[in-house]
Design a protein around this motif. Structure first.
Motif, PDB file in Angstrom:
ATOM      1  N   LEU A   1     125.517  86.902  36.537  1.00  0.00           N
ATOM      2  CA  LEU A   1     124.217  86.794  35.889  1.00  0.00           C
ATOM      3  C   LEU A   1     124.263  85.753  34.773  1.00  0.00           C
ATOM      4  CD1 LEU A   1     121.306  87.699  35.458  1.00  0.00           C
ATOM      5  CD2 LEU A   1     122.148  89.611  34.079  1.00  0.00           C
ATOM      6  N   CYS A   2     125.330  85.753  34.005  1.00  0.00           N
ATOM      7  CA  CYS A   2     125.500  84.731  32.957  1.00  0.00           C
ATOM      8  C   CYS A   2     125.427  83.334  33.558  1.00  0.00           C
ATOM      9  CB  CYS A   2     126.839  84.910  32.247  1.00  0.00           C
ATOM     10  SG  CYS A   2     126.981  86.376  31.223  1.00  0.00           S
ATOM     11  N   LYS A   3     126.095  83.151  34.663  1.00  0.00           N
ATOM     12  CA  LYS A   3     126.126  81.848  35.336  1.00  0.00           C
ATOM     13  C   LYS A   3     124.758  81.483  35.881  1.00  0.00           C
ATOM     14  CE  LYS A   3     128.580  79.342  38.996  1.00  0.00           C
ATOM     15  NZ  LYS A   3     129.633  79.447  40.049  1.00  0.00           N
ATOM     16  N   LYS A   4     124.089  82.454  36.502  1.00  0.00           N
ATOM     17  CA  LYS A   4     122.775  82.188  37.098  1.00  0.00           C
ATOM     18  C   LYS A   4     121.748  81.825  36.041  1.00  0.00           C
ATOM     19  CE  LYS A   4     121.722  82.726  40.882  1.00  0.00           C
ATOM     20  NZ  LYS A   4     121.613  81.785  42.039  1.00  0.00           N
ATOM     21  N   GLN A   5     121.834  82.434  34.879  1.00  0.00           N
ATOM     22  CA  GLN A   5     120.870  82.156  33.815  1.00  0.00           C
ATOM     23  C   GLN A   5     121.010  80.736  33.279  1.00  0.00           C
ATOM     24  OE1 GLN A   5     119.879  86.459  31.805  1.00  0.00           O
ATOM     25  NE2 GLN A   5     121.799  85.540  31.214  1.00  0.00           N
ATOM     26  N   LYS A   6     122.163  80.141  33.482  1.00  0.00           N
ATOM     27  CA  LYS A   6     122.358  78.751  33.055  1.00  0.00           C
ATOM     28  C   LYS A   6     121.799  77.764  34.072  1.00  0.00           C
ATOM     29  CE  LYS A   6     126.533  79.789  30.378  1.00  0.00           C
ATOM     30  NZ  LYS A   6     128.004  79.582  30.243  1.00  0.00           N
ATOM     31  N   SER A   7     121.674  78.206  35.321  1.00  0.00           N
ATOM     32  CA  SER A   7     121.220  77.297  36.374  1.00  0.00           C
ATOM     33  C   SER A   7     119.734  77.445  36.701  1.00  0.00           C
ATOM     34  CB  SER A   7     122.041  77.517  37.649  1.00  0.00           C
ATOM     35  OG  SER A   7     121.841  78.823  38.170  1.00  0.00           O
ATOM     36  N   LEU A   8     119.121  78.560  36.284  1.00  0.00           N
ATOM     37  CA  LEU A   8     117.695  78.773  36.531  1.00  0.00           C
ATOM     38  C   LEU A   8     116.924  78.796  35.216  1.00  0.00           C
ATOM     39  CD1 LEU A   8     117.621  81.581  39.253  1.00  0.00           C
ATOM     40  CD2 LEU A   8     117.332  79.130  39.597  1.00  0.00           C
ATOM     41  N   SER A   9     115.707  78.313  35.254  1.00  0.00           N
ATOM     42  CA  SER A   9     114.865  78.301  34.053  1.00  0.00           C
ATOM     43  C   SER A   9     113.401  78.392  34.480  1.00  0.00           C
ATOM     44  CB  SER A   9     115.105  77.024  33.239  1.00  0.00           C
ATOM     45  OG  SER A   9     114.745  75.881  33.998  1.00  0.00           O
ATOM     46  N   GLU A  10     112.508  78.217  33.536  1.00  0.00           N
ATOM     47  CA  GLU A  10     111.074  78.328  33.786  1.00  0.00           C
ATOM     48  C   GLU A  10     110.624  77.432  34.944  1.00  0.00           C
ATOM     49  OE1 GLU A  10     107.001  79.398  33.202  1.00  0.00           O
ATOM     50  OE2 GLU A  10     108.918  80.335  32.692  1.00  0.00           O
ATOM     51  N   LYS A  11     111.228  76.262  35.078  1.00  0.00           N
ATOM     52  CA  LYS A  11     110.805  75.339  36.143  1.00  0.00           C
ATOM     53  C   LYS A  11     111.050  75.911  37.531  1.00  0.00           C
ATOM     54  CE  LYS A  11     115.221  72.824  36.310  1.00  0.00           C
ATOM     55  NZ  LYS A  11     115.870  71.517  36.125  1.00  0.00           N
ATOM     56  N   ASN A  12     112.001  76.835  37.645  1.00  0.00           N
ATOM     57  CA  ASN A  12     112.282  77.451  38.941  1.00  0.00           C
ATOM     58  C   ASN A  12     111.311  78.579  39.274  1.00  0.00           C
ATOM     59  OD1 ASN A  12     115.306  76.857  37.619  1.00  0.00           O
ATOM     60  ND2 ASN A  12     115.032  76.157  39.739  1.00  0.00           N
ATOM     61  N   PHE A  13     110.581  79.048  38.264  1.00  0.00           N
ATOM     62  CA  PHE A  13     109.665  80.169  38.475  1.00  0.00           C
ATOM     63  C   PHE A  13     108.204  79.738  38.568  1.00  0.00           C
ATOM     64  CE2 PHE A  13     113.094  82.120  35.654  1.00  0.00           C
ATOM     65  CZ  PHE A  13     113.877  82.493  36.731  1.00  0.00           C
ATOM     66  N   PHE A  14     107.791  78.743  37.769  1.00  0.00           N
ATOM     67  CA  PHE A  14     106.362  78.420  37.704  1.00  0.00           C
ATOM     68  C   PHE A  14     105.865  77.689  38.943  1.00  0.00           C
ATOM     69  CE2 PHE A  14     107.609  74.177  36.209  1.00  0.00           C
ATOM     70  CZ  PHE A  14     106.620  73.386  36.768  1.00  0.00           C
ATOM     71  N   ILE A  15     106.780  77.170  39.777  1.00  0.00           N
ATOM     72  CA  ILE A  15     106.335  76.422  40.957  1.00  0.00           C
ATOM     73  C   ILE A  15     105.580  77.304  41.952  1.00  0.00           C
ATOM     74  CG2 ILE A  15     108.157  74.702  40.753  1.00  0.00           C
ATOM     75  CD1 ILE A  15     109.650  76.147  43.003  1.00  0.00           C
ATOM     76  N   TYR A  16     105.706  78.628  41.805  1.00  0.00           N
ATOM     77  CA  TYR A  16     105.003  79.544  42.701  1.00  0.00           C
ATOM     78  C   TYR A  16     103.695  80.064  42.092  1.00  0.00           C
ATOM     79  CZ  TYR A  16     109.762  79.696  44.606  1.00  0.00           C
ATOM     80  OH  TYR A  16     110.993  79.364  45.110  1.00  0.00           O
ATOM     81  N   ASP A  17     103.362  79.593  40.904  1.00  0.00           N
ATOM     82  CA  ASP A  17     102.213  80.146  40.176  1.00  0.00           C
ATOM     83  C   ASP A  17     100.895  80.021  40.935  1.00  0.00           C
ATOM     84  OD1 ASP A  17     103.772  80.987  38.122  1.00  0.00           O
ATOM     85  OD2 ASP A  17     103.001  79.589  36.613  1.00  0.00           O
ATOM     86  N   LYS A  18     100.717  78.931  41.673  1.00  0.00           N
ATOM     87  CA  LYS A  18      99.446  78.721  42.355  1.00  0.00           C
ATOM     88  C   LYS A  18      99.109  79.891  43.269  1.00  0.00           C
ATOM     89  CE  LYS A  18      96.929  75.446  45.291  1.00  0.00           C
ATOM     90  NZ  LYS A  18      96.994  74.155  46.037  1.00  0.00           N
ATOM     91  N   GLU A  19     100.111  80.442  43.925  1.00  0.00           N
ATOM     92  CA  GLU A  19      99.891  81.570  44.810  1.00  0.00           C
ATOM     93  C   GLU A  19      99.967  82.910  44.077  1.00  0.00           C
ATOM     94  OE1 GLU A  19      99.038  81.812  48.004  1.00  0.00           O
ATOM     95  OE2 GLU A  19      98.772  79.635  48.087  1.00  0.00           O
ATOM     96  N   LEU A  20     100.944  83.049  43.202  1.00  0.00           N
ATOM     97  CA  LEU A  20     101.238  84.369  42.664  1.00  0.00           C
ATOM     98  C   LEU A  20     100.342  84.796  41.514  1.00  0.00           C
ATOM     99  CD1 LEU A  20     105.157  84.289  42.755  1.00  0.00           C
ATOM    100  CD2 LEU A  20     103.561  85.186  44.464  1.00  0.00           C
ATOM    101  N   THR A  21      99.897  83.853  40.689  1.00  0.00           N
ATOM    102  CA  THR A  21      99.134  84.251  39.507  1.00  0.00           C
ATOM    103  C   THR A  21      97.686  84.629  39.823  1.00  0.00           C
ATOM    104  OG1 THR A  21      98.695  81.916  39.009  1.00  0.00           O
ATOM    105  CG2 THR A  21     100.565  82.954  37.894  1.00  0.00           C
ATOM    106  N   LYS A  22      97.304  84.576  41.088  1.00  0.00           N
ATOM    107  CA  LYS A  22      96.015  85.137  41.486  1.00  0.00           C
ATOM    108  C   LYS A  22      96.070  86.668  41.389  1.00  0.00           C
ATOM    109  CE  LYS A  22      95.561  81.584  45.082  1.00  0.00           C
ATOM    110  NZ  LYS A  22      95.577  81.389  46.557  1.00  0.00           N
ATOM    111  N   TYR A  23      97.265  87.205  41.583  1.00  0.00           N
ATOM    112  CA  TYR A  23      97.435  88.645  41.690  1.00  0.00           C
ATOM    113  C   TYR A  23      98.272  89.260  40.563  1.00  0.00           C
ATOM    114  CZ  TYR A  23      96.289  86.940  46.348  1.00  0.00           C
ATOM    115  OH  TYR A  23      95.703  86.289  47.396  1.00  0.00           O
ATOM    116  N   TRP A  24      99.086  88.419  39.946  1.00  0.00           N
ATOM    117  CA  TRP A  24      99.981  88.904  38.896  1.00  0.00           C
ATOM    118  C   TRP A  24      99.894  88.019  37.653  1.00  0.00           C
ATOM    119  CZ3 TRP A  24     101.923  88.546  43.982  1.00  0.00           C
ATOM    120  CH2 TRP A  24     102.367  89.736  44.573  1.00  0.00           C
ATOM    121  N   THR A  25     100.282  88.587  36.534  1.00  0.00           N
ATOM    122  CA  THR A  25     100.568  87.813  35.330  1.00  0.00           C
ATOM    123  C   THR A  25     102.080  87.635  35.294  1.00  0.00           C
ATOM    124  OG1 THR A  25      98.680  88.730  34.126  1.00  0.00           O
ATOM    125  CG2 THR A  25     100.469  87.772  32.819  1.00  0.00           C
ATOM    126  N   ARG A  26     102.527  86.413  35.173  1.00  0.00           N
ATOM    127  CA  ARG A  26     103.962  86.146  35.225  1.00  0.00           C
ATOM    128  C   ARG A  26     104.553  85.926  33.844  1.00  0.00           C
ATOM    129  NH1 ARG A  26     107.191  81.875  34.970  1.00  0.00           N
ATOM    130  NH2 ARG A  26     105.436  80.419  34.969  1.00  0.00           N
TER     131      ARG A  26
END
Length: 281
Positions: free
Chosen positions: A198-223
């Protein structure tokens, strides 16, 4: 939605799960289901052994230690490794205690100082909401560097009832008065590896890896980070879970537990469409 019903609904639609890798469940009917529940976040690193992109090496460690016969509750070399792994994650020296349910972990925190936190992957340690554990994940509170105890949900999707309470190592704690459980060597080894992964993964993933799905997901969820909070009302949520399953997405079955962004999926593969009472898309 009750968990047994949730998994029954998955089987009814797609057949039994035959394999799990990354963010996906592969069923006997040859269908790939996108898993956004990930065992309430315990599989947030992805299902399966670490293949360089998803999963965790925890299961390889688990298997190797089982082969040595260390499945009993006797003292062994692997349990002390938990303290070091938690220190790496939390950034301070701690003593790790194990609890077999959430209420036990919260009660244990009350016996270890006054300042209590919960560790939220990809965010850090935030103030613990003792009335609603998962509200802590949605909190906008600042990350806490100084705390007396911190609850960590192990990133190891084997036991859904294992919680770690990491207490400041400088506290004087009478361990005999604590309602804790013993961890065998194979579990301790796997959980330690999961924390390091988990320590290692947190260094390789950031907000840019999550927001790319916002167009689809934020219709139904708050992220918030990788966590998704439904926009529907609680009484509408079971219907929403089934609606998502009909489209091949296994979201969290419980309203209070956030779903997780399927960051291992191709951006174009995440598409939710159709009508639902409380929203039209």
């Amino acid at each position: 939605m009750e968990l047994r019903r949730y998994y029954s609904e998955i089987t009814k639609r797609f057949g039994r799960v035959k394999r799990a890798r990354g963010n996906f469940l592969y069923t006997e009917k040859g269908i790939r289901v996108t898993d956004m529940y990930l065992e309430a976040g315990r599989a947030i690193l992805g299902w399966g052994s670490n293949n360089g992109t998803t999963g965790s090496g925890a299961f390889t460690f688990f298997k190797n230690v089982i082969a040595r016969g260390l499945t009993g509750s006797f003292e062994n070399d692997f349990v002390p490794q938990l303290d070091k792994a938690a220190e790496s994650l939390l950034g301070k020296k701690v003593k790790v205690f194990a609890c077999n349910n959430l209420s036990c972990a919260i009660q244990l925190c009350a016996k270890t100082g006054k300042k209590h936190c919960v560790y939220v992957p990809f965010t850090g340690a935030v103030k613990l909401d003792e009335n609603n554990f998962y509200n802590s994940f949605a909190s906008d509170a600042a990350v806490e560097k100084d705390f007396d105890s911190c609850i960590v949900v192990p990133p190891f999707a084997w036991s859904t009832e294992l919680f770690l309470v990491c207490a400041d190592s400088t506290l004087q704690i009478d361990e005999q008065q604590l309602d804790t459980v013993l961890i065998n060597g194979c579990t301790a080894s796997a959980v330690s590896r999961g924390l390091y992964d988990l320590c290692k993964k947190q260094k390789s993933l950031s907000e840019k890896n999550f927001f790319i799905y916002d167009k689809e997901l934020t219709k139904y969820w708050t992220r918030k980070g990788p966590y998704l909070y439904p926009k529907c009302k609680k009484e509408e949520y079971d219907e929403f879970v089934l609606w998502c399953l009909d489209r091949g997405y296994a979201v969290s079955p419980e309203y209070e537990i956030p779903s997780i962004v399927p960051y291992g999926a191709d951006k174009g593969a995440v598409k939710l469409s159709g009508e639902i009472k409380w929203i039209r898309v």
